[in-house]
Design a protein around this motif. Structure first.
Motif, PDB file in Angstrom:
ATOM      1  N   MET A 130       0.858  -1.152  -0.151  1.00 13.74           N
ATOM      2  CA  MET A 130      -0.047   0.093   0.038  1.00 13.74           C
ATOM      3  C   MET A 130       0.875   1.020  -0.037  1.00 13.74           C
ATOM      4  SD  MET A 130      -2.920   1.343   0.015  1.00 13.74           S
ATOM      5  CE  MET A 130      -4.312   0.771   0.742  1.00 13.74           C
TER       6      MET A 130
ATOM      7  N   GLY B 289      -2.574   0.946  -4.998  1.00 14.35           N
ATOM      8  CA  GLY B 289      -2.327   0.441  -3.527  1.00 14.35           C
ATOM      9  C   GLY B 289      -3.312  -0.456  -3.261  1.00 14.35           C
TER      10      GLY B 289
ATOM     11  N   THR C 120      -3.488  -4.563  -2.385  1.00 12.22           N
ATOM     12  CA  THR C 120      -3.546  -4.895  -1.052  1.00 12.22           C
ATOM     13  C   THR C 120      -4.997  -5.985  -0.729  1.00 12.22           C
ATOM     14  OG1 THR C 120      -2.475  -3.022  -0.265  1.00 12.22           O
ATOM     15  CG2 THR C 120      -3.724  -4.337   1.350  1.00 12.22           C
TER      16      THR C 120
END
Lengths: 266, 279
Positions: B162, B207, B211
């Motif tokens: 992230m 990100g 994730t």
């Protein structure tokens, strides 16, 4: 105002320290755990010792899991570097009609849950009659690592001036000379980073190896199964040794590269 | 343009991905349509496995995984945003060193780091509990072997994924825009919502996507830290393949995860300009 600013700076510094602590406390914990000689963890240790390292180095298993991890990582580096560099040429060097589609398809394996990819590959290997071994683990790693190497090399390509190649051709250089004298020297740092990424990501990979390596157990899979069940004091020392080996290999490669550069300059 | 050598260079990678990424998905899809507990691929297609997936409680592991992925994404974003802002605007020369330090753990195996988290959190004589007992004499409980511990592990493992895209996103915010907003009377929250967030959106999006997808399949955290307090979808699939020897059922569950992933990833990916991001 001045005091407020000072306070804000302190809070920011503390925040960064906290993040680094969060990331590194578990890694330090592995090292601390490796310095015991007891069957069960009792921290702080009564006796601090390197016995576990002596036992680990004397154990056949340690050498076996390292050699399997090394076979996988070296194969992955060789194949991924070739495929990834060619892929990067198509990704970044030329403008062509299918490029945008190619770029999107290429990143798909990165945006894919790895254990699910591993399980899918395991089923497919069985379907086509391929017995899982370290070789099938290489295929599994490549699906994920080839796109990453392609991206890493591509970043280098975007800063590359194509006009230099044309200038060299105009001055009478052959195609091969252009590749050797102009393209490769400038692309090499990107290719080298790609190789390092490929090596490190393969060496440390758990989710793909766990389903695709069959009876051959690479380092991360051994650590995982021994942590989840059947714990022994060997686990933390092998974890430290395995991580140190990968760091040493990377440092050695970087030194070889630097030496090569120095020789070429001289 | 018409005789560009691009396709020639793309061919090896394209063939490889076709054989080792697309083909396996097709094979899994095919198996998922086979009658339960068969080991061969045939032409008697059936949706029985998907029906079982819905009726026999497989929605639960999927919900745990989706919830875990969602919490991980939010958690990492909340930690990574201030970190990215500090690194970009305030850290100066130290930023490179800190960034390298944050990136390094990515290259240390998940097994090693999760094992470290495990011995750190271990109850009674673990690194944390043992140290506190030894230094201050107080005894603390432990969250090890709970879902909570698995979540901490997931945030721990996925934080760098992230942070780095977000760092890229935050660097896209011109400092003078923020100052302009402040001069025009916007408060901190308004500046964040109206100026910073939209400008950093591409980085945040990548990100979050990375994730979410990576933690959707996460299994090791639940095994090493969560003590299997909950069954995540990957564990459920593995069980079907290995212990139950029911490949078609495992394949159907795998397809469900692949479809969920595709629904989330494809629309976002279609909008991103990959040339701009790698440049």
């Amino acid at each position: 105002m001045r005091v407020g600013r000072r306070a804000a700076a302190v809070v920011r510094a503390l925040w960064i320290v906290a993040i680094l602590a969060f990331l590194y406390v578990p890694i330090v914990s592995v090292v601390l755990a490796s310095l015991a000689n007891t069957r069960y963890m009792r921290f702080p240790h009564k006796v601090w010792t390197l016995d576990a390292y002596r036992d680990a180095l004397g154990s056949f298993t340690t050498w076996q899991i390292h050699s399997i991890s090394l076979s996988i990582a070296v194969s992955v580096v060789l194949i991924a570097t070739v495929l990834g560099t060619l892929g990067a040429v198509a990704f970044a060097r030329y403008d062509w009609r299918g490029r945008s589609l190619f770029q999107r398809i290429l990143v798909l394996p990165i945006f894919f849950p790895q254990p699910v990819l591993g399980l899918g590959l395991l089923l497919s290997f069985s379907a086509v009659g391929l017995a899982p071994s370290w070789k099938t683990a290489v295929i599994g790693h490549l699906v994920w690592i080839v796109p990453i190497v392609t991206l890493v090399v591509s970043i280098r390509f975007f800063g590359y001036d194509v006009a230099q190649e044309e200038a060299a051709l105009d001055l009478g250089a052959s195609r091969w000379q252009v590749i050797r004298e102009i393209t490769m020297p400038q692309l090499w740092p990107g290719v080298f980073s790609g190789m390092l990424f490929a090596f490190l990501l393969s060496w440390s990979n758990l989710p793909l190896s766990i389903y695709t390596s069959g009876p051959d157990t690479p380092l991360p899979v051994w650590l995982f199964t021994r942590t989840a069940t059947n714990y022994s004091p060997l686990v933390p020392s092998v974890a430290v040794i395995g991580t140190a080996v990968s760091a040493l290999i990377v440092i050695a490669l970087a030194l070889v590269l630097a030496a090569g550069k120095a020789v070429r300059r001289a | 343009m018409t005789h560009s050598p691009g396709p020639k260079f793309a061919l090896p990678v394209a063939v490889f991905l076709l054989a080792c990424f697309a083909m396996p998905i097709v094979i899994v899809a095919w198996y998922s349509l086979m009658p339960p507990r068969t080991f061969d691929l045939g032409i008697d297609l059936t949706l029985a496995n998907y029906h079982t997936a819905v009726t026999e409680g497989y929605a639960r592991p999927l919900m745990w995984s989706l919830l875990g992925a969602l919490i991980t994404t939010l958690g990492t974003a909340l930690i990574a945003w201030p970190s990215a802002v500090i690194l970009h605007r305030h850290a100066g020369r130290g930023a490179t060193v800190v960034s390298v330090l944050i990136a390094l753990p990515i290259f240390i195996s998940e097994s090693v780091r999760l094992f470290g988290m495990n011995v750190f959190l271990m109850p009674r004589a673990g690194i944390l509990a043992g140290s506190l007992d030894w230094a201050f004499g107080f005894k603390i409980g432990s969250i090890l072997n709970t879902w909570m511990a698995a979540l901490v592990g997931m945030i721990y493992i996925h934080l760098p994924f992230m942070l780095f895209p977000l760092l890229l996103g935050v660097s896209l915010i011109p400092q003078d825009r923020i100052e302009a907003a402040r001069d025009l009377g916007a408060n901190r929250w308004q500046t964040f919502r109206e100026v910073e967030l939209p400008l950093a959106a591409p980085g945040l999006l990548i990100g979050a996507l990375l994730t979410f997808v990576l933690s959707l399949g996460a299994n090791a955290e639940a095994a090493i830290l969560g003590g299997r307090a909950v069954t995540v979808i990957t564990a459920a699939i593995e069980q079907r393949f290995n212990y139950a020897q029911d490949w078609p059922m495992g394949a159907a569950l795998t397809m469900v995860v692949i479809i969920v992933t595709a629904v989330i990833v494809l629309p976002v990916l279609a909008r991103l300009d990959l040339n701009r991001l790698t440049q």
